[in-house]
Each structure stands twice: as C-alpha cells, then as structure tokens.
Write a protein that holds these residues in place. Structure first.
Motif, PDB file in Angstrom:
ATOM      1  N   SER A  16       0.827  -1.206   0.000  1.00  0.00           N
ATOM      2  CA  SER A  16       0.000   0.000   0.000  1.00  0.00           C
ATOM      3  C   SER A  16       0.856   1.248   0.000  1.00  0.00           C
ATOM      4  CB  SER A  16      -0.899   0.027   1.243  1.00  0.00           C
ATOM      5  OG  SER A  16      -1.789  -1.069   1.268  1.00  0.00           O
ATOM      6  N   ARG A  18       0.020   5.776   0.214  1.00  0.00           N
ATOM      7  CA  ARG A  18      -0.970   6.847   0.302  1.00  0.00           C
ATOM      8  C   ARG A  18      -0.377   8.109  -0.292  1.00  0.00           C
ATOM      9  NH1 ARG A  18      -3.285  10.269   5.429  1.00  0.00           N
ATOM     10  NH2 ARG A  18      -5.465  10.485   4.746  1.00  0.00           N
ATOM     11  N   ALA A  48      -8.823   8.386 -10.496  1.00  0.00           N
ATOM     12  CA  ALA A  48      -9.948   8.594  -9.586  1.00  0.00           C
ATOM     13  C   ALA A  48     -10.297  10.073  -9.560  1.00  0.00           C
ATOM     14  CB  ALA A  48      -9.608   8.108  -8.181  1.00  0.00           C
ATOM     15  N   ILE A  50     -13.046  13.066  -7.365  1.00  0.00           N
ATOM     16  CA  ILE A  50     -13.942  13.313  -6.239  1.00  0.00           C
ATOM     17  C   ILE A  50     -14.528  14.705  -6.384  1.00  0.00           C
ATOM     18  CG2 ILE A  50     -12.055  14.179  -4.781  1.00  0.00           C
ATOM     19  CD1 ILE A  50     -13.468  12.786  -2.392  1.00  0.00           C
ATOM     20  N   SER A  54     -17.246  15.556  -1.515  1.00  0.00           N
ATOM     21  CA  SER A  54     -16.941  14.139  -1.249  1.00  0.00           C
ATOM     22  C   SER A  54     -18.150  13.228  -1.405  1.00  0.00           C
ATOM     23  CB  SER A  54     -16.341  13.927   0.157  1.00  0.00           C
ATOM     24  OG  SER A  54     -15.175  14.695   0.336  1.00  0.00           O
ATOM     25  N   THR A  57     -17.630   9.965  -5.982  1.00  0.00           N
ATOM     26  CA  THR A  57     -16.292   9.533  -6.350  1.00  0.00           C
ATOM     27  C   THR A  57     -16.374   8.644  -7.586  1.00  0.00           C
ATOM     28  OG1 THR A  57     -16.429   7.644  -4.830  1.00  0.00           O
ATOM     29  CG2 THR A  57     -15.362   9.655  -4.007  1.00  0.00           C
ATOM     30  N   TYR A  59     -13.884   6.017 -10.267  1.00  0.00           N
ATOM     31  CA  TYR A  59     -12.644   5.258 -10.401  1.00  0.00           C
ATOM     32  C   TYR A  59     -12.596   4.581 -11.766  1.00  0.00           C
ATOM     33  CZ  TYR A  59     -12.583   5.720  -5.315  1.00  0.00           C
ATOM     34  OH  TYR A  59     -12.586   6.218  -4.036  1.00  0.00           O
ATOM     35  N   GLN A  64     -10.762   0.094  -9.173  1.00  0.00           N
ATOM     36  CA  GLN A  64     -11.972   0.023  -8.353  1.00  0.00           C
ATOM     37  C   GLN A  64     -11.829  -1.076  -7.296  1.00  0.00           C
ATOM     38  OE1 GLN A  64     -15.082   1.907  -8.992  1.00  0.00           O
ATOM     39  NE2 GLN A  64     -15.503   1.166  -6.943  1.00  0.00           N
ATOM     40  N   ARG A  66      -9.627  -1.168  -4.971  1.00  0.00           N
ATOM     41  CA  ARG A  66      -8.262  -1.163  -4.425  1.00  0.00           C
ATOM     42  C   ARG A  66      -7.826   0.242  -4.012  1.00  0.00           C
ATOM     43  NH1 ARG A  66      -4.060  -2.302  -7.565  1.00  0.00           N
ATOM     44  NH2 ARG A  66      -5.042  -1.667  -9.534  1.00  0.00           N
ATOM     45  N   THR A  68      -8.751   4.347  -3.038  1.00  0.00           N
ATOM     46  CA  THR A  68      -9.792   5.202  -2.466  1.00  0.00           C
ATOM     47  C   THR A  68      -9.338   6.650  -2.515  1.00  0.00           C
ATOM     48  OG1 THR A  68     -10.493   3.447  -0.941  1.00  0.00           O
ATOM     49  CG2 THR A  68     -11.216   5.685  -0.458  1.00  0.00           C
ATOM     50  N   SER A  70     -10.055  10.557  -1.405  1.00  0.00           N
ATOM     51  CA  SER A  70     -10.741  11.309  -0.364  1.00  0.00           C
ATOM     52  C   SER A  70     -10.166  12.716  -0.323  1.00  0.00           C
ATOM     53  CB  SER A  70     -10.592  10.628   0.998  1.00  0.00           C
ATOM     54  OG  SER A  70      -9.231  10.565   1.386  1.00  0.00           O
ATOM     55  N   GLN A  81      -5.524   6.662  -1.431  1.00  0.00           N
ATOM     56  CA  GLN A  81      -5.072   5.467  -0.724  1.00  0.00           C
ATOM     57  C   GLN A  81      -5.047   4.316  -1.726  1.00  0.00           C
ATOM     58  OE1 GLN A  81      -4.090   4.998   2.608  1.00  0.00           O
ATOM     59  NE2 GLN A  81      -3.521   2.957   1.846  1.00  0.00           N
TER      60      GLN A  81
END
Length: 123
Positions: A16, A18, A48, A50, A54, A57, A59, A64, A66, A68, A70, A81
């Motif tokens: 991962s 961010r 992605a 937004i 918020s 959203t 993707y 999609q 996996r 996110t 924000s 993320q």
C-alpha cells in the motif's frame, strides 16, 4: 492555484501507499479533484476523481476496490489510498484541479496539474 503531490515511492506487489496533494491558492471547496497517472511510453490516464463535497467519487475499472480517493477541505488536501498494489500500477501519479465542483475522469475537466510523484510497484 498550485498543487504539490507527495507520498510516492517503492512498494511490493500487494502493498500500500498513500498519496497526498496539497492545494494552495483558490478556494479548495469550489472544485473537484482528480488523480491521473502516466506510465513510461503510455498516455496519461485517469485514476480517480472526487467532487467538492466528497459525495461523488469515480474510479477507473482497474483500480476500483483497491484505491480510495478522499479529501479534507479544512486541510486543502486530496488523498489517494492505494491498496493491493500491482506492478501495472507503476507510473508517475498527478493530482489535478477540476474546472467545476463536480468533475469525473476526463482529462479535459481539469485545468491545473501538480508536478507528479513516482509510484513503483516491484518485488
């Protein structure tokens, strides 16, 4: 308006990362935000998006579930993320400011771009 992306780096498959994009100038809550990426030898593609509140959203299909997206309007920052990373996610990732409050995944909906941050997924 200026955008500063950060958080890229090297991750193993399944790992991962961010990403963050700090926005200065303008009124952050007046526009949608997006993340895009460009791999070597390929065209820039959407990742992605937004809207300003918020509430909405969007993707691309390959991320999609996996990734996110924000945002924190108090901190003028948008995040991406990225979980369960795959080698095909390797690219330079760019954040972008939308032309309106609700933007989707078309490049033409965005008018200001950050400098990009490198994401490499490799074992």
């Amino acid at each position: 308006v200026q955008l500063q992306a950060s958080g890229g780096g090297l991750a193993q498959p399944g790992g991962s990362l961010r990403l963050s994009c700090a926005v200065s100038g303008g009124t952050f809550s007046n526009f949608g935000m997006g993340w895009f990426r460009q791999a070597p030898g390929k065209e820039r593609e959407s990742v992605a998006a937004i809207d300003w509140s918020s509430q909405f959203t969007y993707y691309r299909d390959s991320v999609q579930g996996r990734f996110t997206i924000s945002r924190d309007n108090a901190e003028n920052t948008v995040y991406l993320q990225m979980n369960n990373l795959k080698p095909e996610d390797t690219a330079v990732y760019y954040c972008a400011k939308g032309r309106s409050r609700r933007t989707r995944l078309r490049t033409t909906e965005y008018d200001v771009w950050g400098q990009g941050t490198q994401v490499t997924v490799s074992s």
